[in-house]
Design a protein around this motif. Structure first.
Motif, PDB file in Angstrom:
ATOM      1  N   MET A  41       0.842  -1.181   0.000  1.00  9.17           N
ATOM      2  CA  MET A  41       0.000   0.000   0.000  1.00  9.17           C
ATOM      3  C   MET A  41       0.886   1.241   0.000  1.00  9.17           C
ATOM      4  N   ALA A  42       0.447   2.273  -0.709  1.00  7.89           N
ATOM      5  CA  ALA A  42       1.222   3.509  -0.814  1.00  7.89           C
ATOM      6  C   ALA A  42       1.380   4.164   0.554  1.00  7.89           C
ATOM      7  N   VAL A  43       2.569   4.688   0.803  1.00  8.96           N
ATOM      8  CA  VAL A  43       2.840   5.377   2.059  1.00  8.96           C
ATOM      9  C   VAL A  43       2.570   6.875   1.915  1.00  8.96           C
ATOM     10  N   THR A  44       2.987   7.445   0.788  1.00  9.72           N
ATOM     11  CA  THR A  44       2.770   8.869   0.545  1.00  9.72           C
ATOM     12  C   THR A  44       1.312   9.084   0.157  1.00  9.72           C
ATOM     13  N   LEU A  45       0.698  10.097   0.753  1.00 10.61           N
ATOM     14  CA  LEU A  45      -0.684  10.426   0.406  1.00 10.61           C
ATOM     15  C   LEU A  45      -0.761  11.062  -0.974  1.00 10.61           C
ATOM     16  N   THR A  46      -1.798  10.719  -1.711  1.00  9.29           N
ATOM     17  CA  THR A  46      -2.065  11.378  -2.981  1.00  9.29           C
ATOM     18  C   THR A  46      -3.522  11.836  -2.967  1.00  9.29           C
ATOM     19  N   ALA A  47      -3.769  12.946  -3.627  1.00  9.11           N
ATOM     20  CA  ALA A  47      -5.121  13.503  -3.643  1.00  9.11           C
ATOM     21  C   ALA A  47      -6.119  12.549  -4.293  1.00  9.11           C
ATOM     22  N   ASP A  48      -5.689  11.820  -5.299  1.00  7.67           N
ATOM     23  CA  ASP A  48      -6.628  10.955  -6.025  1.00  7.67           C
ATOM     24  C   ASP A  48      -6.939   9.648  -5.306  1.00  7.67           C
ATOM     25  N   ARG A  49      -6.234   9.369  -4.214  1.00 11.75           N
ATOM     26  CA  ARG A  49      -6.483   8.138  -3.450  1.00 11.75           C
ATOM     27  C   ARG A  49      -6.993   8.421  -2.039  1.00 11.75           C
ATOM     28  N   SER A  50      -7.185   9.705  -1.708  1.00 15.40           N
ATOM     29  CA  SER A  50      -7.548  10.097  -0.336  1.00 15.40           C
ATOM     30  C   SER A  50      -9.003  10.509  -0.210  1.00 15.40           C
ATOM     31  N   VAL A  51      -9.505  10.378   1.004  1.00 15.44           N
ATOM     32  CA  VAL A  51     -10.773  10.959   1.420  1.00 15.44           C
ATOM     33  C   VAL A  51     -10.520  11.608   2.779  1.00 15.44           C
ATOM     34  N   LEU A 106      -7.474  21.849   5.848  1.00 17.43           N
ATOM     35  CA  LEU A 106      -7.592  20.541   5.208  1.00 17.43           C
ATOM     36  C   LEU A 106      -8.808  20.488   4.285  1.00 17.43           C
ATOM     37  N   ALA A 107      -9.949  20.943   4.773  1.00 18.59           N
ATOM     38  CA  ALA A 107     -11.183  20.867   3.991  1.00 18.59           C
ATOM     39  C   ALA A 107     -11.116  21.756   2.746  1.00 18.59           C
ATOM     40  N   GLU A 108     -10.562  22.944   2.894  1.00 18.93           N
ATOM     41  CA  GLU A 108     -10.462  23.850   1.749  1.00 18.93           C
ATOM     42  C   GLU A 108      -9.470  23.316   0.722  1.00 18.93           C
ATOM     43  N   ALA A 109      -8.337  22.806   1.170  1.00 17.97           N
ATOM     44  CA  ALA A 109      -7.379  22.201   0.245  1.00 17.97           C
ATOM     45  C   ALA A 109      -8.005  20.989  -0.442  1.00 17.97           C
ATOM     46  N   ALA A 110      -8.721  20.180   0.316  1.00 15.63           N
ATOM     47  CA  ALA A 110      -9.390  19.013  -0.270  1.00 15.63           C
ATOM     48  C   ALA A 110     -10.344  19.451  -1.373  1.00 15.63           C
ATOM     49  N   ARG A 129     -10.238  22.112  -3.210  1.00 15.29           N
ATOM     50  CA  ARG A 129      -9.487  22.625  -4.364  1.00 15.29           C
ATOM     51  C   ARG A 129      -8.767  21.526  -5.129  1.00 15.29           C
ATOM     52  N   LEU A 130      -8.441  20.440  -4.430  1.00  9.50           N
ATOM     53  CA  LEU A 130      -7.655  19.365  -5.050  1.00  9.50           C
ATOM     54  C   LEU A 130      -8.492  18.147  -5.428  1.00  9.50           C
ATOM     55  N   GLY A 131      -9.803  18.238  -5.260  1.00 13.06           N
ATOM     56  CA  GLY A 131     -10.680  17.144  -5.656  1.00 13.06           C
ATOM     57  C   GLY A 131     -10.718  15.975  -4.708  1.00 13.06           C
ATOM     58  N   VAL A 132     -10.374  16.204  -3.438  1.00 13.96           N
ATOM     59  CA  VAL A 132     -10.437  15.148  -2.427  1.00 13.96           C
ATOM     60  C   VAL A 132     -11.823  15.199  -1.782  1.00 13.96           C
ATOM     61  N   PRO A 133     -12.572  14.101  -1.803  1.00 17.67           N
ATOM     62  CA  PRO A 133     -13.885  14.113  -1.165  1.00 17.67           C
ATOM     63  C   PRO A 133     -13.770  14.378   0.346  1.00 17.67           C
ATOM     64  N   VAL A 134     -14.719  15.134   0.865  1.00 20.32           N
ATOM     65  CA  VAL A 134     -14.780  15.441   2.293  1.00 20.32           C
ATOM     66  C   VAL A 134     -16.109  14.918   2.827  1.00 20.32           C
ATOM     67  N   VAL A 135     -16.028  14.078   3.854  1.00 21.93           N
ATOM     68  CA  VAL A 135     -17.219  13.540   4.511  1.00 21.93           C
ATOM     69  C   VAL A 135     -17.111  13.818   6.001  1.00 21.93           C
TER      70      VAL A 135
END
Length: 180
Positions: free
Chosen positions: A1-11, A38-42, A44-50
């Protein structure tokens, strides 16, 4: 599993940042400021926020400072949100990296993080975006979550990992959030 976070794999999972709870949180203003980053960056970067809300009739809804994010909220009664019947369908599919923040660190955040880990999920717990009424409870929760496999990260770690490069088209916008 990836260690570095990426915007396209994060929630981004925001746990119980609720109106009647937040005034009691030690360092609550700093927690809210980091969650907003975090929420504003998410956004802007297309990361879903729940977000989860523990008994919103008693604790109120998610704090207005986070409006209009997140759009998707789960009302819950269990402290561990993963025990709610709708939890798995609540999380966006194809996003294996959970970035968790919220309150209270030693109750709902920790129990939800442990529940996610039990279910084989990758959890990144944002240490400077979680809080409790007591700093000792917060610290104990962070230590316990880390012992069980949660990766402890900071707001800036998450933001810069999501960006990955200073050439990212949103770099200046996200950098502005860091400096705010």
């Amino acid at each position: 599993m990836a260690v570095t976070l990426t915007a396209d794999r994060s929630v981004l999972l925001l746990v119980d940042l609720q109106q009647r709870l937040m005034p009691s949180i030690a360092g609550g203003e700093a927690v809210v400021a980091n969650v907003r980053r975090l929420a504003e960056a998410a956004r802007r970067l297309g990361v879903p926020v729940v977000a989860t809300e523990q008994n919103p009739a008693g604790l109120g809804g998610t704090i207005p400072a986070l409006a209009p994010l997140p759009a998707l909220r789960l009302e819950k009664r269990f402290f561990d949100a993963t025990r709610e019947a709708d939890f798995e369908s609540f999380l966006p599919a194809g996003r294996p990296a959970i970035v968790a923040a919220g309150c209270e660190a030693h109750v709902c955040v920790m129990q939800t993080v442990l529940g996610l880990l039990d279910r084989g999920r990758s959890v990144n717990l944002v240490a400077d975006a979680v809080g409790s009424r007591s700093p000792a409870n917060r610290d104990a929760a962070l230590a316990r979550a880390a012992r069980h496999g949660a990766e402890l990260v900071t707001t800036e770690m998450v933001l810069f990992e999501w960006l990955a490069t200073s050439d990212h088209p949103r770099f200046r916008e996200v950098l502005g959030l860091v400096k705010a």
